[in-house]
Design an enzyme around this catalytic site. Structure first.
Site, PDB file in Angstrom:
ATOM      1  N   THR A   1       0.819  -1.223   0.000  1.00 41.13           N
ATOM      2  CA  THR A   1       0.000   0.000   0.000  1.00 41.13           C
ATOM      3  C   THR A   1       0.854   1.274   0.000  1.00 41.13           C
ATOM      4  O   THR A   1       0.627   2.181  -0.809  1.00 41.13           O
ATOM      5  CB  THR A   1      -0.928  -0.010   1.229  1.00 41.13           C
ATOM      6  OG1 THR A   1      -1.729  -1.190   1.160  1.00 41.13           O
ATOM      7  CG2 THR A   1      -1.827   1.208   1.256  1.00 41.13           C
ATOM      8  N   ILE A   2       1.814   1.359   0.905  1.00 39.14           N
ATOM      9  CA  ILE A   2       2.650   2.562   1.003  1.00 39.14           C
ATOM     10  C   ILE A   2       3.814   2.487   0.018  1.00 39.14           C
ATOM     11  O   ILE A   2       4.100   3.444  -0.712  1.00 39.14           O
ATOM     12  CB  ILE A   2       3.178   2.746   2.449  1.00 39.14           C
ATOM     13  CG1 ILE A   2       2.018   2.907   3.440  1.00 39.14           C
ATOM     14  CG2 ILE A   2       4.145   3.938   2.536  1.00 39.14           C
ATOM     15  CD1 ILE A   2       1.121   4.112   3.195  1.00 39.14           C
TER      16      ILE A   2
ATOM     17  N   GLY B   1       4.064   2.321  11.577  1.00 35.77           N
ATOM     18  CA  GLY B   1       3.656   1.095  12.270  1.00 35.77           C
ATOM     19  C   GLY B   1       4.733   0.572  13.206  1.00 35.77           C
ATOM     20  O   GLY B   1       4.460  -0.253  14.086  1.00 35.77           O
TER      21      GLY B   1
ATOM     22  N   SER C   1       2.685   7.817  11.555  1.00 30.62           N
ATOM     23  CA  SER C   1       1.545   7.206  10.862  1.00 30.62           C
ATOM     24  C   SER C   1       0.670   8.263  10.186  1.00 30.62           C
ATOM     25  O   SER C   1       0.818   9.461  10.411  1.00 30.62           O
ATOM     26  CB  SER C   1       0.710   6.416  11.857  1.00 30.62           C
ATOM     27  OG  SER C   1       0.011   7.317  12.693  1.00 30.62           O
ATOM     28  N   CYS C   2      -0.267   7.802   9.389  1.00 29.59           N
ATOM     29  CA  CYS C   2      -1.133   8.704   8.620  1.00 29.59           C
ATOM     30  C   CYS C   2      -1.892   9.677   9.519  1.00 29.59           C
ATOM     31  O   CYS C   2      -1.944  10.884   9.233  1.00 29.59           O
ATOM     32  CB  CYS C   2      -2.116   7.898   7.777  1.00 29.59           C
ATOM     33  SG  CYS C   2      -3.036   6.649   8.701  1.00 29.59           S
ATOM     34  N   ASN C   3      -2.470   9.173  10.616  1.00 29.50           N
ATOM     35  CA  ASN C   3      -3.224  10.062  11.500  1.00 29.50           C
ATOM     36  C   ASN C   3      -2.310  11.057  12.195  1.00 29.50           C
ATOM     37  O   ASN C   3      -2.650  12.240  12.324  1.00 29.50           O
ATOM     38  CB  ASN C   3      -3.992   9.238  12.543  1.00 29.50           C
ATOM     39  CG  ASN C   3      -5.315   8.720  12.003  1.00 29.50           C
ATOM     40  OD1 ASN C   3      -6.070   9.468  11.394  1.00 29.50           O
ATOM     41  ND2 ASN C   3      -5.588   7.443  12.217  1.00 29.50           N
TER      42      ASN C   3
ATOM     43  N   ARG D   1     -11.177   4.977   9.696  1.00 34.44           N
ATOM     44  CA  ARG D   1     -11.706   4.031   8.706  1.00 34.44           C
ATOM     45  C   ARG D   1     -11.362   2.616   9.205  1.00 34.44           C
ATOM     46  O   ARG D   1     -10.307   2.403   9.806  1.00 34.44           O
ATOM     47  CB  ARG D   1     -11.135   4.331   7.324  1.00 34.44           C
ATOM     48  CG  ARG D   1      -9.607   4.144   7.183  1.00 34.44           C
ATOM     49  CD  ARG D   1      -9.242   2.727   6.837  1.00 34.44           C
ATOM     50  NE  ARG D   1      -7.829   2.500   6.693  1.00 34.44           N
ATOM     51  CZ  ARG D   1      -7.028   2.056   7.659  1.00 34.44           C
ATOM     52  NH1 ARG D   1      -7.488   1.868   8.877  1.00 34.44           N
ATOM     53  NH2 ARG D   1      -5.753   1.799   7.391  1.00 34.44           N
TER      54      ARG D   1
ATOM     55  N   HIS E   1      -2.266   7.821  19.429  1.00 32.33           N
ATOM     56  CA  HIS E   1      -1.904   8.961  18.589  1.00 32.33           C
ATOM     57  C   HIS E   1      -1.314  10.116  19.391  1.00 32.33           C
ATOM     58  O   HIS E   1      -0.449  10.838  18.898  1.00 32.33           O
ATOM     59  CB  HIS E   1      -3.137   9.430  17.797  1.00 32.33           C
ATOM     60  CG  HIS E   1      -3.810   8.314  17.054  1.00 32.33           C
ATOM     61  ND1 HIS E   1      -4.850   7.580  17.589  1.00 32.33           N
ATOM     62  CD2 HIS E   1      -3.560   7.776  15.833  1.00 32.33           C
ATOM     63  CE1 HIS E   1      -5.231   6.650  16.728  1.00 32.33           C
ATOM     64  NE2 HIS E   1      -4.470   6.741  15.649  1.00 32.33           N
TER      65      HIS E   1
ATOM     66  N   HIS F   1      -9.705   8.747   7.027  1.00 34.33           N
ATOM     67  CA  HIS F   1     -10.002   9.033   8.436  1.00 34.33           C
ATOM     68  C   HIS F   1     -10.580  10.452   8.521  1.00 34.33           C
ATOM     69  O   HIS F   1     -10.291  11.300   7.669  1.00 34.33           O
ATOM     70  CB  HIS F   1      -8.725   9.021   9.281  1.00 34.33           C
ATOM     71  CG  HIS F   1      -7.969   7.730   9.289  1.00 34.33           C
ATOM     72  ND1 HIS F   1      -8.409   6.602   9.935  1.00 34.33           N
ATOM     73  CD2 HIS F   1      -6.763   7.396   8.760  1.00 34.33           C
ATOM     74  CE1 HIS F   1      -7.508   5.629   9.794  1.00 34.33           C
ATOM     75  NE2 HIS F   1      -6.504   6.077   9.083  1.00 34.33           N
TER      76      HIS F   1
ATOM     77  N   GLN G   1      -5.519   7.740   4.451  1.00 31.66           N
ATOM     78  CA  GLN G   1      -4.567   6.877   5.172  1.00 31.66           C
ATOM     79  C   GLN G   1      -3.512   6.247   4.271  1.00 31.66           C
ATOM     80  O   GLN G   1      -2.431   5.900   4.718  1.00 31.66           O
ATOM     81  CB  GLN G   1      -5.330   5.771   5.918  1.00 31.66           C
ATOM     82  CG  GLN G   1      -5.931   4.657   5.048  1.00 31.66           C
ATOM     83  CD  GLN G   1      -7.250   5.034   4.387  1.00 31.66           C
ATOM     84  OE1 GLN G   1      -7.755   6.137   4.567  1.00 31.66           O
ATOM     85  NE2 GLN G   1      -7.823   4.117   3.616  1.00 31.66           N
TER      86      GLN G   1
END
Lengths: 342, 342
Positions: B11-12, B110, B139-141, B168, B194, B220, B301
């Protein structure tokens, strides 16, 4: 006995009818319904007299072999108090009918606050409604907030509240609603209508609310930060909430991980329609840092206002005080997710 | 040219590979993949050399007519810098390999923060990573929060932050994940991870985060209340955010009502995979009451960390300063939802 008419036998009306029917000091005069559908069958099978909006609609009911006792005008005239559980906005149209017969009426939270002299949450402001001609039970989300914040304000003092409401998209049968696979600011403006609505029952609390709608139908979930006057421990806050009959402390560690688990519990415990009348506060989420209390709670949009409607009847009828009414209602319903199975 | 190896083409990794490939000062040595699936086909068709985890896996790739350039050991040895985009936890297992060849490496959010001397968000702390041997893109958030809070802290000073993350449930292809028709406290304890993660890039900000997971896969959504040192107007805050290249002010009035609209825009604008690299802040939600700023933002995300990975490469390579790197990255990608269609 307080003789109660139910105008509007839908999501809220049918639940309030059953709840009223179970009270020791109330009885149902009848329920009104606009369409001769399966809910009308249920009303008849429960033994409720059916009333039609007008003589024209009466004909469509009798054509479906559904006996009609009369029109809504008769229902209102024959009732001591009416629950108006018609769709949002229709209550306002109905208001002159109740005024004509001087029948006290309980409106729902979908109506504007100006529809009645008071808005109502039994834990927050029961006394204001005693002897009034009308009141409005605030919406499911506002009820959930008022029930939570009233005891916190009583015991610790609440300086301010910040709440994000993660709103269910629709009730399970509302197949015409969304979203599907989306997260929607709802409304996109801040604050959402919940903040001003809360002030109708708890005017002293400074509250900010933001709303987001998601693809779920079971319950709403509230993420709250409450700034308290003092700095209690999390245990003290937990005890405060645990003392509230309409707040249920639920534990993820006990398998109640999500809204679905809460509804499943209610079904397992034999509750009609799997209704959850209580605010469900996750015990593990209760966290205090200085004056800041954080927690997560879920409210069942179809059910949490039901006991409030019952109490609102007693307040309008000047029947009892708040404490007595709430106890009567709770006992008759079996409030408490871990109370004995009926 | 900085020669970059991509360890983990999922994905990334596949997104960072394309982004790196588009930079004027970088090129791709190759990408590693564990399974000979359709993503491996895509890597080959994009012209990327394919590397296998070991010589055993090499055989399974050649059996699928996928040419393999070598093993990951070779990829690492031949790269100036490696992006480790392997699944969470695998980065930690890989760390000794990068140390052996003294190859600087960018880990993903992660991994635990202790995996590298610094954690990274280009807007917040680029300089700390210059000349380091490793860093971790948060991370994305956390990236979404750091990007938003850094300019607010710079211009107004941030006293404290309260954020509810409506998460999500999974990425679109993660069919094994949920929830379906549920709202899940995630985690049920407060704060969520977070808040401490944000402190790895913005240590001065006092932040509270709560997480809730919902049945959606697109983005998200963050509901934020920020206590500022001053009392700016909403317009001043809007201008501050509008000046940020990786923050997009989106308007519900302009038809961007939800996360799905934002992704649809990105697809319409011709963006590969419909990626949204920017924080999307709803303009209508920006509200200031005294020191309290409220707003709603969405982060994609799968995409928002992509430009950060590119910048992290330049920081590790001591190639440029933060401002130059961010501009290079943005220009090469075409950051800005309303920038000209590529």
């Amino acid at each position: 006995m307080i003789e109660v008419g139910i105008n509007g036998y839908g999501t809220i009306g049918k639940r309030v009818a059953d709840a009223v029917d179970n009270q020791p000091d109330m009885c149902i005069v009848g329920v009104s319904k606009r369409t001769p559908d399966h809910e009308a069958d249920t009303a008849i099978d429960r033994g409720f007299e059916l009333y039609a909006p007008d003589s024209e609609t009466e004909v469509t009911f009798t054509a479906h072999d559904l006996p009609v006792a009369g029109t809504v005008e008769t229902l209102i005239a024959d009732s001591d108090i009416v629950i108006d559980a018609t769709p949002a906005g229709v209550g306002a149209e109905n208001a002159p009918r109740y005024e004509r017969t001087e029948t006290p009426v309980v409106f729902q939270g979908g109506e504007d606050a100006t529809i009645a002299p008071t808005s109502f949450c039994a834990r927050s402001n029961y006394e204001e409604t005693v002897g009034q001609t009308a009141t409005r039970v605030v919406s499911c989300n506002t009820t959930g907030l008022a029930r939570l914040l009233s005891p916190l304000d009583d015991q610790f003092g609440v300086e301010s509240v910040d709440c994000t409401l993660i709103r269910r998209g629709g009730d399970p049968t509302q197949s015409d609603r969304g979203p599907i696979n989306d997260i929607v600011p709802d409304p996109v403006t801040v604050p959402s209508h919940h903040a001003p609505d809360l002030r109708t029952v708890l005017p002293s609390v400074d509250v900010m609310t933001k709303g987001v709608t998601v693809p779920a139908t079971l319950m709403h979930l509230h993420s709250l930060t409450v700034c308290l006057d003092g700095e209690p421990t999390a245990d003290t806050v937990t005890t405060c909430l645990d003392n509230e009959s309409r707040i249920e402390l639920v534990a993820s560690a006990h398998g109640r991980d999500s809204c679905a688990d809460l509804r499943e519990s209610a079904h397992d415990r034999g509750r009609q329609r799997g209704d959850v009348w209580e605010n469900c506060v996750w015990a593990e989420s209760i966290t205090v840092d200085g004056q800041q209390l954080s927690l997560l709670q879920a409210v069942h949009q179809q059910a949490d206002v039901v006991p409030e409607n019952v109490d609102a009847i007693r307040a309008l009828a000047s029947a009892t005080d708040a404490q007595t009414s709430r106890q009567l209602t709770n006992d008759a319903l079996g409030v408490g997710l871990d109370s004995p199975i009926a």
